[in-house]
Design an enzyme around this catalytic site. Structure first.
Site, PDB file in Angstrom:
ATOM      1  N   THR A 118       5.692   8.959 -11.000  1.00  0.00           N
ATOM      2  CA  THR A 118       6.924   8.577 -11.696  1.00  0.00           C
ATOM      3  C   THR A 118       7.105   9.332 -13.010  1.00  0.00           C
ATOM      4  OG1 THR A 118       6.881   6.383 -10.723  1.00  0.00           O
ATOM      5  CG2 THR A 118       8.098   6.597 -12.769  1.00  0.00           C
TER       6      THR A 118
ATOM      7  N   ASP B 267       4.731  11.646  -4.714  1.00  0.00           N
ATOM      8  CA  ASP B 267       4.621  10.225  -5.047  1.00  0.00           C
ATOM      9  C   ASP B 267       3.196   9.872  -4.634  1.00  0.00           C
ATOM     10  OD1 ASP B 267       4.618   7.323  -4.643  1.00  0.00           O
ATOM     11  OD2 ASP B 267       6.778   7.458  -4.901  1.00  0.00           O
ATOM     12  N   SER B 268       2.432   9.265  -5.521  1.00  0.00           N
ATOM     13  CA  SER B 268       1.003   9.099  -5.209  1.00  0.00           C
ATOM     14  C   SER B 268       0.764   8.138  -4.055  1.00  0.00           C
ATOM     15  CB  SER B 268       0.223   8.666  -6.443  1.00  0.00           C
ATOM     16  OG  SER B 268       0.403   7.295  -6.700  1.00  0.00           O
ATOM     17  N   SER B 269       1.806   7.467  -3.584  1.00  0.00           N
ATOM     18  CA  SER B 269       1.605   6.643  -2.392  1.00  0.00           C
ATOM     19  C   SER B 269       1.292   7.520  -1.179  1.00  0.00           C
ATOM     20  CB  SER B 269       2.847   5.783  -2.129  1.00  0.00           C
ATOM     21  OG  SER B 269       3.995   6.590  -2.074  1.00  0.00           O
TER      22      SER B 269
ATOM     23  N   THR C 230       1.127   6.233 -10.495  1.00  0.00           N
ATOM     24  CA  THR C 230       0.300   5.063 -10.806  1.00  0.00           C
ATOM     25  C   THR C 230      -0.189   4.324  -9.558  1.00  0.00           C
ATOM     26  OG1 THR C 230       2.259   3.664 -10.992  1.00  0.00           O
ATOM     27  CG2 THR C 230       1.421   4.667 -13.017  1.00  0.00           C
ATOM     28  N   ASP C 231       0.562   4.448  -8.442  1.00  0.00           N
ATOM     29  CA  ASP C 231       0.228   3.617  -7.275  1.00  0.00           C
ATOM     30  C   ASP C 231      -1.208   3.833  -6.802  1.00  0.00           C
ATOM     31  OD1 ASP C 231       2.683   2.408  -7.271  1.00  0.00           O
ATOM     32  OD2 ASP C 231       3.547   3.708  -5.740  1.00  0.00           O
TER      33      ASP C 231
ATOM     34  N   GLN D  16     -13.272 -10.911  -2.828  1.00  0.00           N
ATOM     35  CA  GLN D  16     -11.814 -10.928  -2.965  1.00  0.00           C
ATOM     36  C   GLN D  16     -11.412 -11.377  -4.368  1.00  0.00           C
ATOM     37  OE1 GLN D  16      -9.708 -12.974   0.150  1.00  0.00           O
ATOM     38  NE2 GLN D  16     -10.898 -11.977   1.741  1.00  0.00           N
ATOM     39  N   CYS D  17     -12.341 -11.996  -5.099  1.00  0.00           N
ATOM     40  CA  CYS D  17     -12.037 -12.361  -6.489  1.00  0.00           C
ATOM     41  C   CYS D  17     -12.055 -11.075  -7.310  1.00  0.00           C
ATOM     42  CB  CYS D  17     -13.104 -13.295  -7.059  1.00  0.00           C
ATOM     43  SG  CYS D  17     -13.317 -14.810  -6.143  1.00  0.00           S
TER      44      CYS D  17
HETATM   45  N1  ASN Z   1       5.327   5.503  -6.790  1.00  0.00           N
HETATM   46  C1  ASN Z   1       4.911   6.086  -8.050  1.00  0.00           C
HETATM   47  C2  ASN Z   1       3.664   6.918  -7.778  1.00  0.00           C
HETATM   48  O1  ASN Z   1       2.609   6.389  -7.618  1.00  0.00           O
HETATM   49  C3  ASN Z   1       4.644   5.005  -9.057  1.00  0.00           C
HETATM   50  C4  ASN Z   1       4.387   5.480 -10.460  1.00  0.00           C
HETATM   51  O2  ASN Z   1       3.915   6.555 -10.707  1.00  0.00           O
HETATM   52  N2  ASN Z   1       4.666   4.644 -11.461  1.00  0.00           N
HETATM   53  O3  ASN Z   1       3.744   8.116  -7.665  1.00  0.00           O
END
Ligand code: ASN
Length: 345
Positions: free
Chosen positions: A14, A62-64, A94-95, A283-284
């Site tokens: 992002t 996009d890191s997804s 961030t993902d 899982q905690c």
């Molecule tokens: N979908 C974005 C990514 O991971 C989310 C982000 O960076 N805030 O590339």
């Protein structure tokens, strides 16, 4: 080269995204956009920024969409240039930022410079964006000679790469380190490292990169199974006994428990017996597993499942992938999983 020069690698996320008809998409021409943004900082802050060069990936993502191949590419790009720079900043979505940070730590063991991974919740050019502040803080931390590990810098907080998790979909303060204290923080615009928390005090020595080819493990070599009440052994079988699966992370109950179901425990034992590397965390989100405290956990020990202590799922899975790609035997892999390689447990 300037003594203090850093390398900033822009991989997407992002932070560098631009609007499109389908929502935000990774944007190019990042270097000039970043330099324009940095020029808006007050002159004294601009003047005190460490100098840096940018390596801009031609195909920001996009890191997804990131895979172990992307983790490997980042580590390879840093390793190749390791002697040319005094520190590194990786700008990432961030993902899956926590996954890449953990993987970088295993691939770049024993480093004596900083690798600081950062990103943003809002694009650089958006109103009220966190992007510029995050880049500035990441640059300042990456220039600290005392920081000698892979760390994540987000919202003014510095956390160990292998201890970090994304915890909030939108908030600027979106990352946590549930089971290890902060490595540092920005205080009044300056980077402060907290004493005795860094890896450099636990592990000295020369960089010993472990740059195995993760692609040889094939597609999804490690599966992640979070138990749910009533989970059937049939489904567990399908995942764990698949020929392409070399390991699994089990996210079990509380301090390390599973249902005392002979079929489930039988599947785990069979997978272990086939040489698959199986590990369990809780899982905690907070606290370690201590498998065997309850009778309901003893079956895990009998089935050869390794304790993941208080590791994050990201750190545990990237470690399993990393160890499986190393040219070592099963006993070594098991022993190294149980050891702390880079402060991940
Ligand atoms: N979908 C974005 C990514 O991971 C989310 C982000 O960076 N805030 O590339």
């Amino acid at each position: 080269m300037d003594e203090a020069e850093l390398l900033v690698i822009y991989s997407g996320g992002t932070l560098g995204m631009l609007p499109s008809d389908n929502g935000l998409v990774p944007g190019g021409d990042f270097e000039s956009r970043l330099r324009v943004a940095l020029a808006t900082l007050p002159p004294a802050r601009q003047a005190s920024l460490p100098p840096f060069e940018i390596l801009e990936y031609p195909d920001p993502i996009d890191s997804s969409a990131a895979t172990p191949t992307d983790w490997q590419r980042l580590a390879g790009d840093i390793a190749k240039r390791y002697n040319d720079y005094s520190g590194f900043v990786v700008l990432h979505g961030t993902d899956t930022l926590a996954w890449s940070a953990a993987s970088l730590a295993y691939q770049l063991q024993g480093i004596d410079k900083a690798v600081v991974v950062s990103g943003a919740q809002r694009p650089l050019e958006a109103d009220n964006s966190d992007a510029l502040a995050n880049v500035e803080a990441a640059l300042r931390f990456a220039a600290q000679p005392a920081l000698q590990e892979v760390a994540v810098c987000f919202s003014g907080k510095l956390t160990r790469g292998t201890r970090t998790r994304k915890w909030d979909t939108h908030a600027f303060d979106g990352f946590v380190s549930p089971n290890y204290p902060l490595l540092g923080e920005m205080v009044d615009g300056s980077p402060v490292l907290y004493p005795s928390r860094g890896l450099q005090v636990q592990q000295r020595g020369l960089p010993r990169f472990e740059m195995a080819d993760y692609a040889v493990l094939g597609d999804s070599p490690v599966v992640r199974v979070a138990l749910w009440p009533g989970m059937s052994s049939r489904l567990l079988n399908a995942w764990l006994l698949d020929d392409g699966v070399h390991g699994a992370l089990l996210e079990v109950w509380g301090s390390g428990n599973v249902a005392e179901d002979p079929a489930i425990l039988g599947t785990l034992a069979q997978a272990s017996g086939e040489g698959k590397l199986l590990a369990a965390i809780s899982q905690c989100p907070y606290g370690p597993v201590s498998i065997g405290t309850y009778a309901a956990g003893c079956g895990l020990i009998d089935a050869g499942v390794l304790s993941g202590d208080a590791m994050t799922p990201e750190a545990a899975i990237t470690k399993l992938v990393h160890l499986l790609a190393q040219p070592i035997g099963e006993a070594d892999r098991r022993q190294r999983f149980l050891a702390s390689l880079v402060g991940e447990r």
